[in-house]
Design a protein around this motif. Sequence first.
Motif, short mmCIF file in Angstrom:
data_model
loop_
_atom_site.label_atom_id
_atom_site.label_comp_id
_atom_site.label_asym_id
_atom_site.label_seq_id
_atom_site.Cartn_x
_atom_site.Cartn_y
_atom_site.Cartn_z
N ASN A 138 0.82 -1.21 0.00
CA ASN A 138 0.00 0.00 0.00
C ASN A 138 0.86 1.27 0.00
O ASN A 138 0.94 1.98 -1.00
CB ASN A 138 -0.93 -0.02 1.21
N LEU A 139 1.54 1.55 1.11
CA LEU A 139 2.29 2.80 1.17
C LEU A 139 3.47 2.71 2.14
O LEU A 139 3.55 1.80 2.98
CB LEU A 139 1.38 3.96 1.57
N LEU A 140 4.37 3.69 2.02
CA LEU A 140 5.43 3.95 2.97
C LEU A 140 5.25 5.35 3.53
O LEU A 140 4.89 6.27 2.79
CB LEU A 140 6.81 3.88 2.30
N ALA A 141 5.50 5.53 4.83
CA ALA A 141 5.47 6.85 5.45
C ALA A 141 6.89 7.23 5.85
O ALA A 141 7.57 6.46 6.55
CB ALA A 141 4.55 6.86 6.66
N LEU A 142 7.32 8.42 5.42
CA LEU A 142 8.67 8.88 5.67
C LEU A 142 8.64 10.18 6.45
O LEU A 142 7.85 11.08 6.15
CB LEU A 142 9.42 9.11 4.35
N ASP A 143 9.51 10.28 7.45
CA ASP A 143 9.69 11.52 8.20
C ASP A 143 10.79 12.33 7.51
O ASP A 143 11.95 11.93 7.50
CB ASP A 143 10.08 11.20 9.65
N ILE A 144 10.42 13.47 6.91
CA ILE A 144 11.40 14.30 6.19
C ILE A 144 11.66 15.62 6.92
O ILE A 144 12.05 16.62 6.31
CB ILE A 144 10.96 14.56 4.73
N SER A 145 11.47 15.62 8.24
CA SER A 145 11.63 16.86 9.01
C SER A 145 13.02 17.46 8.86
O SER A 145 13.18 18.69 8.89
CB SER A 145 11.35 16.59 10.50
N ALA A 146 14.05 16.61 8.71
CA ALA A 146 15.41 17.11 8.63
C ALA A 146 15.75 17.73 7.29
O ALA A 146 16.78 18.38 7.13
CB ALA A 146 16.40 15.98 8.94
N ILE A 147 14.88 17.52 6.30
CA ILE A 147 15.16 18.04 4.95
C ILE A 147 13.94 18.81 4.43
O ILE A 147 13.54 18.66 3.28
CB ILE A 147 15.56 16.91 3.98
N ARG A 148 13.37 19.64 5.29
CA ARG A 148 12.18 20.41 4.91
C ARG A 148 12.42 21.27 3.67
O ARG A 148 11.48 21.61 2.96
CB ARG A 148 11.74 21.32 6.07
N GLU A 149 13.69 21.61 3.43
CA GLU A 149 13.97 22.51 2.32
C GLU A 149 13.60 21.93 0.95
O GLU A 149 13.44 22.66 -0.02
CB GLU A 149 15.45 22.92 2.32
N ILE A 150 13.47 20.58 0.88
CA ILE A 150 13.12 20.00 -0.42
C ILE A 150 11.66 19.54 -0.47
O ILE A 150 11.24 18.92 -1.45
CB ILE A 150 14.05 18.83 -0.79
N ALA A 151 10.88 19.85 0.59
CA ALA A 151 9.48 19.40 0.62
C ALA A 151 8.70 19.95 -0.57
O ALA A 151 7.90 19.24 -1.20
CB ALA A 151 8.82 19.82 1.94
N GLY A 152 8.91 21.23 -0.89
CA GLY A 152 8.20 21.82 -2.02
C GLY A 152 8.50 21.11 -3.32
O GLY A 152 7.62 20.88 -4.16
N PRO B 85 6.97 0.16 -2.59
CA PRO B 85 7.74 -0.37 -3.73
C PRO B 85 7.43 -1.86 -3.96
O PRO B 85 7.32 -2.63 -3.01
CB PRO B 85 9.18 -0.15 -3.31
N HIS B 86 7.30 -2.23 -5.22
CA HIS B 86 7.04 -3.64 -5.56
C HIS B 86 8.31 -4.43 -5.76
O HIS B 86 8.26 -5.64 -5.97
CB HIS B 86 6.16 -3.71 -6.81
N HIS B 87 9.44 -3.76 -5.67
CA HIS B 87 10.73 -4.46 -5.67
C HIS B 87 11.78 -3.55 -5.03
O HIS B 87 11.58 -2.34 -4.89
CB HIS B 87 11.16 -4.85 -7.09
N LEU B 88 12.88 -4.14 -4.60
CA LEU B 88 14.05 -3.42 -4.12
C LEU B 88 15.27 -3.93 -4.86
O LEU B 88 15.25 -5.03 -5.42
CB LEU B 88 14.25 -3.62 -2.60
#
Length: 560
Positions: A53-67, A110-113
């Motif tokens: 279904n999904l992955l949840a990622l914490d991107i707090s340390a790289i907020r500058e690329i959120a946009g 992801p359906h593969h790694l």
Amino acid sequence: MSQQQDGYTRVESPSEIETLLEMLTEPGGASLQVTTSGSKPLPVLVVEQRPGNLLALDISAIREIAGELKRGQAFRLLGQTQGKMLRSPSLMMTECHEAEGRLICTCPYPHHLEVLQRRASFRARLRLGMEVGAILRDDKDGSAQGDLKDLSLEGCQLELALSAGALLANADRSLEVELCFPNETRFVVRASPRHQTVDTERQIILAGFRFDAISGDQERQLWYFVREIERESARYAEGSEASRLPSLLFQTQAATPPTVGRRTSQTYPTPMAKRLARIAGYLDAQLLELQQGGEVDPVQLSRHADRLLTLHDEDREGLLFATRCLQHEPRLVRHCLGASVHLLDLAGLPPIPRELSKAMVASAMVHDLGKAEWDAELWQAPHPDARQRQQMHGHVEELMRRMERCQWLSANIFESVARNVNERLDGSGYPRGLTADALHELARAAAVVDAVDAMRRDRPDRPAWRFDAIYRHLLNHPDQFDQRWVKRYIQRFGLTPIGSLVRFDGGQLAWIQALDAQGHPDQVQLTDAIEPPGSPLGETLRGSAIQNLGGIQEELPISS
């Protein structure tokens, strides 16, 4: 499974994908890399996976690329675990929201790694301004402090003082290495020495180590450290420092000096000398950057010029003496600091605006660093021939080519202090043979300061000069040196300046540490050795107590 050309193996089993992703949920286990060319991995945290279904990622340390991610920028998820390097196929963010102060984004599962079944040998090099201390320990021979220079999953390289040679004498012995990051994170690992390079000019040993039998947890920590070093290094790349958040590993209290490191473990005769050694450490690192083809770092130069001004504001006499207490540093570093402090004290005091004093100090701090690429033949030539002199004179323009990023530095002041410091009034100087009418007052002052400091130090063709001989030389060459500045120098610093080693009538040796208004010693520190000031020195005498030593019999030139 299928093998790809770059060595990665494609994994499609749902259970194996879930297991591999679970390993990335540890702090430091994962990073995100946008698919644009040349991008570097950035730290993220895998906070949740819903298989299929999904992955949840914490991107707090790289907020500058959120946009950028919200606008559909594709990325890969990278990781390292149990000797395997992992990467996901190209992914895109589907949602981004704030949750309890954290920035969480979701993307399709992801359906593969892709898995690379070998350990990464990439070494993350610490750039100028990044300081990580190291402690090397042995059960029999004690310990030594040094500085981390690069790090990989397999080993590290440390810069150690020559005194650490005893610890490295037995190459088969496993040692304990403790890395000490600025935010007080500590990492301890066993390691074996693999190679050593001795640099007698810098008085250091550059030692490589291979880690011994690291655990899975240590491997995850190392991957995190390597990635954070790369991330912090990327901040210092041209034009990117302001756009990236600093790594937590390298955050520390403002103005807090490192507690572990090669210079931290050195002993110095005064507290001011130890503080000046930090600035010497910056110049030493900048010298290495130039030797490796880099440029002068504008941020670090600005920061350390401010520090030098602050030290002068706090204790002018203590700082002048400290310039004679850096015998463990390369000769270029000692000369550049000696010239910058004395030029500031001679020509950079109020009513000159502080920003101009700062530009003057910064220019003097780097004025000779173009000599970074001189080989041993040039340094050791007692009587250079025409070809060697031409090579030597090229150091000025070499520095000019390495200053392009220092836009904050006044071009006029840099021209006077760094580019024209070797010019002479009669046109006999270099690199352009300018004459008096083309030389600014500051260039004339800098030429006097530079010449005095250079003559105070040993060269292959002669030992250090006494001050009376230096003053006589300058006064006897009015065609080369502006006599107004020569006389101002003598008046400002006296016949036995701070930092002079003198012998009194009674035979006692002492270092001059302060002068009174008439230029007579007002504070001295006794010593028994005719050598650069070390620690500890003897008793400190002030005022009338100095009279008991008698008059000054002679000054003893010491190339410190």
